[in-house]
Design an enzyme around this catalytic site. Structure first.
Site, PDB file in Angstrom:
ATOM      1  N   SER A  88       0.758  -1.281   0.100  1.00  0.00           N
ATOM      2  CA  SER A  88      -0.023   0.054  -0.073  1.00  0.00           C
ATOM      3  C   SER A  88       0.975   1.379   0.089  1.00  0.00           C
ATOM      4  O   SER A  88       1.651   1.479  -0.789  1.00  0.00           O
ATOM      5  CB  SER A  88      -0.715  -0.099   1.189  1.00  0.00           C
ATOM      6  OG  SER A  88      -1.679   0.955   1.135  1.00  0.00           O
ATOM      7  N   HIS A 195      -7.776   0.418  -0.617  1.00  0.00           N
ATOM      8  CA  HIS A 195      -7.998  -0.679  -1.929  1.00  0.00           C
ATOM      9  C   HIS A 195      -9.253  -1.168  -1.934  1.00  0.00           C
ATOM     10  O   HIS A 195      -9.428  -2.473  -2.130  1.00  0.00           O
ATOM     11  CB  HIS A 195      -7.007  -1.689  -1.164  1.00  0.00           C
ATOM     12  CG  HIS A 195      -5.595  -1.248  -0.840  1.00  0.00           C
ATOM     13  ND1 HIS A 195      -4.880  -0.533  -1.764  1.00  0.00           N
ATOM     14  CD2 HIS A 195      -5.034  -0.843   0.496  1.00  0.00           C
ATOM     15  CE1 HIS A 195      -3.704   0.129  -1.012  1.00  0.00           C
ATOM     16  NE2 HIS A 195      -3.964  -0.128   0.421  1.00  0.00           N
TER      17      HIS A 195
END
Length: 309
Positions: A88, A195
């Site tokens: 991430s 996400h």
């Protein structure tokens, strides 16, 4: 072959920037913090407190600074990466480490990313880590729960998966997952639904901003978040960084790719050791070093020894 791993949001704790390098911090830590403070026009150490770290912006910027400072310190000790991967927000540190993006540009693009995420969902959302169910099983739980906003976000291991969404939906998924046989379901220290499709608008705006920034072909392989594949072109890394907030992170697949490339030592940047623990389960035959509260000289010696072995 040495691979550097950069952790994502949720690994932070109050004071982690101040404890980089343990009791004998490397000069690179202070230099990097000062450089970041100049770029952002703030005192970066002011982000390193419990109250400040309730902000997505503070957490993400602090993680990038910690990762880049540690890479620089290791390089001064003669330890360099042959490949990089970041989970991430960790992908931004990985992009700097492979020379695809300057530290200054990474700070500014990441600042925008974090602001977009925080402003889109200032409260009422987050992320839930579920252990003990497969992707297929957890998808079935989510489908049967009839939630309004819950999505698989991170595939950290075959049976360790993170769900993003609204608080009420995550509470319901947690309950149903445990009923379906999950060993554990716990909320992460993340206040936005990363996400997933909920960040579609933010990804489009970030993509537009990334198009105005200079990217270079990486000098070593960069493993993508979205596709878990080695990227070797500047535009491919630009796209991965700009859109990874919108798509699930296939972290387990990324570590498998590193092993296939020939990685023999995985080095986790601070803070924490979550990625090391995940790799221990997935890749028991590969050496791991988590650089937590230890001196860079000691960490570098350990890395060299394990690489030689």
């Amino acid at each position: 072959m040495i691979a550097f791993l950069f952790p994502g949001q949720g690994s932070q704790f109050a004071g982690f920037l101040r404890t980089l390098g343990g009791t004998t911090p490397h000069a690179r830590f202070a230099e990097t913090i000062e450089e970041a403070s100049d770029v952002l026009h703030i005192d970066v150490l002011s982000l390193d407190h419990a109250d400040a770290l309730s902000s997505t912006v503070a957490v993400q910027l602090s993680l990038l600074v910690a990762g880049v400072a540690t890479v620089r310190a290791l390089q001064d000790e003669g330890v360099v990466a042959d490949a990089v991967a970041g989970l991430s927000v960790g992908a931004y540190g990985a992009a700097v480490a492979c020379n695809a993006l300057s530290f200054s540009d990474a700070l500014q693009l990441l600042h925008l990313r974090a602001q977009l995420m925080e402003s889109a969902f200032p409260h009422g959302y987050g992320m839930l880590a579920v252990s003990g169910l497969s992707e297929r099983e957890l998808n079935a739980v989510i489908a049967n729960a009839h939630t309004q906003a819950a999505y698989i976000a991170n595939l950290n291991a075959p049976r360790q998966i993170v769900v993003a969404g609204a608080d009420a939906d995550l509470d319901y998924v947690s309950k149903r997952a445990l009923e379906a046989g999950a060993r554990k379901a716990e909320r992460l220290a993340v206040s936005v639904p990363s996400h997933c499709v909920l960040l579609d608008d933010a990804a489009r705006e970030l993509t537009e901003a990334a198009g105005k920034i200079a990217f270079r072909a990486p000098t070593i392989p960069y493993i993508s978040n979205r596709g878990a594949r080695p990227l070797r072109q500047a535009d491919a890394i630009r796209t991965d960084l700009a859109t990874n907030l919108r798509y699930p992170v296939r972290w387990h697949d990324s570590t498998i790719v590193l092993s296939e490339l020939g990685a023999r030592v995985l080095v986790e940047m601070p803070p924490g050791s979550t990625l090391t623990q995940l790799a221990e389960d997935a890749l028991p035959g590969i050496a791991k070093v988590a650089i937590e509260q230890t001196s860079i000289a000691s960490a570098a010696a350990l890395i060299r020894a394990r690489a030689a072995a």
